[in-house]
Design a protein around this motif. Structure first.
Motif, PDB file in Angstrom:
ATOM      1  N   ARG A 271      -8.118  53.810-214.975  1.00  0.00           N
ATOM      2  CA  ARG A 271      -7.279  52.815-215.650  1.00  0.00           C
ATOM      3  C   ARG A 271      -6.775  51.720-214.720  1.00  0.00           C
ATOM      4  O   ARG A 271      -6.225  50.721-215.176  1.00  0.00           O
ATOM      5  N   SER A 273      -8.605  49.848-212.995  1.00  0.00           N
ATOM      6  CA  SER A 273      -9.607  48.788-212.966  1.00  0.00           C
ATOM      7  C   SER A 273      -9.990  48.401-214.386  1.00  0.00           C
ATOM      8  O   SER A 273      -9.762  49.161-215.330  1.00  0.00           O
ATOM      9  N   ARG A 274     -10.576  47.232-214.540  1.00  0.00           N
ATOM     10  CA  ARG A 274     -11.006  46.773-215.867  1.00  0.00           C
ATOM     11  C   ARG A 274     -12.205  47.580-216.368  1.00  0.00           C
ATOM     12  O   ARG A 274     -12.451  47.628-217.563  1.00  0.00           O
ATOM     13  N   ASP A 275     -12.959  48.156-215.458  1.00  0.00           N
ATOM     14  CA  ASP A 275     -14.061  49.023-215.873  1.00  0.00           C
ATOM     15  C   ASP A 275     -14.052  50.268-214.997  1.00  0.00           C
ATOM     16  O   ASP A 275     -13.203  50.432-214.130  1.00  0.00           O
ATOM     17  N   ASN A 390     -17.003  47.217-218.723  1.00  0.00           N
ATOM     18  CA  ASN A 390     -15.949  47.158-219.736  1.00  0.00           C
ATOM     19  C   ASN A 390     -16.507  46.627-221.063  1.00  0.00           C
ATOM     20  O   ASN A 390     -16.260  45.485-221.460  1.00  0.00           O
TER      21      ASN A 390
END
Length: 404
Positions: A271, A273-275, A390
């Motif tokens: 969580r 990071s964006r992906d 993402n």
């Protein structure tokens, strides 16, 4: 009135979490309890190395073959009843697996794999339905339960066989835990009105047309292949290095116990990071380092290998399982993707233990076997760069399945 409703929702959530953990505890001992006993089983039954390899491959293959049945059964019986039925079938398979005639060893193992395949496919969709806002974190809790069950199976396998006086009784004893989970689930399972059938997109054919679904499935297959090779063959490989069967079992058990930390912590890490690509690459790197240290590295570094392998495996499985809920917008799509990912993924994963069995049959060296394991791990890392992006599967305003 609102306070009473909130209290009821909290009670329902806690009860579901307890049931989820209890079910999760049953989905790995059936696999991990077999590996430390393989030498004894081969000696007692007279099975060839190839037959023993088939025995380690069969449950994983059944995970893949029977996982796609879960959405079909869920649609007709309800997810809750289907899961209860799977737990009952698991108990029967565990008992049959320990009975004397050799064919029952394989029949019981087939039932075990089939029941775990169905149960394991249903749980991500149930988590998405019951806890939609924190489904990825709750998947970490569920994965932690899987890892704990795997550790108990690996660590207690030899002691149970010694205490009960037979490896057969040791294998049968795990049915007690399955029966307990079945009774608890039947009495306390969540009950909800089934949603009306959707007329929009999201069929299995639609799903097969989405590259993202294939990427998640192939990642599940490659990282699970490593996991089931370790469940099935790590004690044997460690015995090739000179460890006793009990020592090998405890080393594997310790590694699985370490998985508890990363299984729970990896979704939180993701969580940040964006992906999920950075987190996936980090845990797969730990897997590679741990394997090398355990199988080829200096012997006094074995505990570092145990820790790294455990952190990597727990994290990689937890994150890959979380992708099922992170890459879907609804619980219905999560159920479909779970069936595809675990069905196709576990079928692919079954080739790993079989390949190792064949290599051992031809007396492949430990460096060759290690190179094969590292190559599979590198393939998983390549797929993680795709599946970890993402993106999300969703239904658009025209009822078509798309990737956003």
């Amino acid at each position: 009135m609102t306070t009473t409703s909130d209290s009821e929702n909290r009670r329902r959530l806690v009860l579901f979490l307890v049931l989820m953990v209890l079910v999760g505890l049953n989905l790995r001992p059936a696999l991990s309890s077999l590996a430390p006993l393989l030498v004894r089983i081969q000696t007692t039954t007279g099975l060839s190395a190839l037959a023993i390899g088939a025995l380690t491959t069969l449950p994983v293959l059944c995970l893949g073959l029977f996982a796609p049945l879960a959405p079909w059964l869920s649609k007709r019986l309800g997810a809750e009843r289907t899961l209860g039925l799977a737990l009952g079938m698991l108990a029967v398979g565990l008992v049959l697996r320990g009975l004397p005639p050799n064919p029952l060893l394989f029949i019981g193992t087939l039932l075990v794999g089939a029941s775990i395949g169905v149960a394991g496919t249903l749980l991500p969709a149930l988590v998405k339905r019951e806890i939609p806002g924190g489904a990825d974190l709750m998947t970490g809790v569920y994965t932690m339960a899987l890892c704990l069950g795997g550790a108990l199976g690996a660590g207690l396998s030899i002691p149970l066989a010694e205490w009960l006086g037979s490896w057969r009784l040791g294998l049968i004893s795990w049915a007690v835990l399955a029966v307990a989970a079945m009774i608890a689930w039947q009495r306390c399972m969540p009950r909800r009105q089934a949603p009306p059938p959707s007329s929009g997109g999201g069929s299995m054919r639609d799903l097969l047309g989405q590259p993202l679904a294939w990427q998640v499935m192939l990642l599940m297959g490659t990282q699970s292949s490593i996991a089931y090779i370790i469940f099935g063959w790590l004690p044997t490989l460690l015995q090739l290095r000179g460890y006793s069967d009990a020592q090998a079992g405890w080393l594997m058990s310790a590694s699985v116990m370490v998985q508890l930390l990363s299984a729970l912590g990896a979704p939180w890490l993701a969580r940040l990071s964006r992906d999920q690509r950075p987190a996936l690459l980090m845990v797969l790197g730990c897997v590679a380092c741990g394997l090398w240290l355990l199988l080829l590295g200096p012997e006094n570094w074995r505990w570092a290998g145990v820790v790294l392998l455990g952190l990597g495996q727990g994290g990689s499985f937890s994150l890959t399982l979380s992708l099922i809920v992170l890459r879907t917008a609804t619980s219905r799509l999560a159920g479909k993707l779970s069936g595809l990912t675990q069905g196709g993924g576990y079928t692919l994963a079954a080739m790993g233990p079989l390949a190792v069995g064949l290599l051992l049959q031809f007396e492949a060296s430990l460096p060759v076997l290690t190179a094969v394991l590292l190559a599979i791990t590198a393939t998983a890392a390549g797929l993680a760069l795709l599946a970890g992006r993402n993106l999300r599967l969703d239904i658009d305003e025209h009822g078509e399945l798309i990737t956003r």
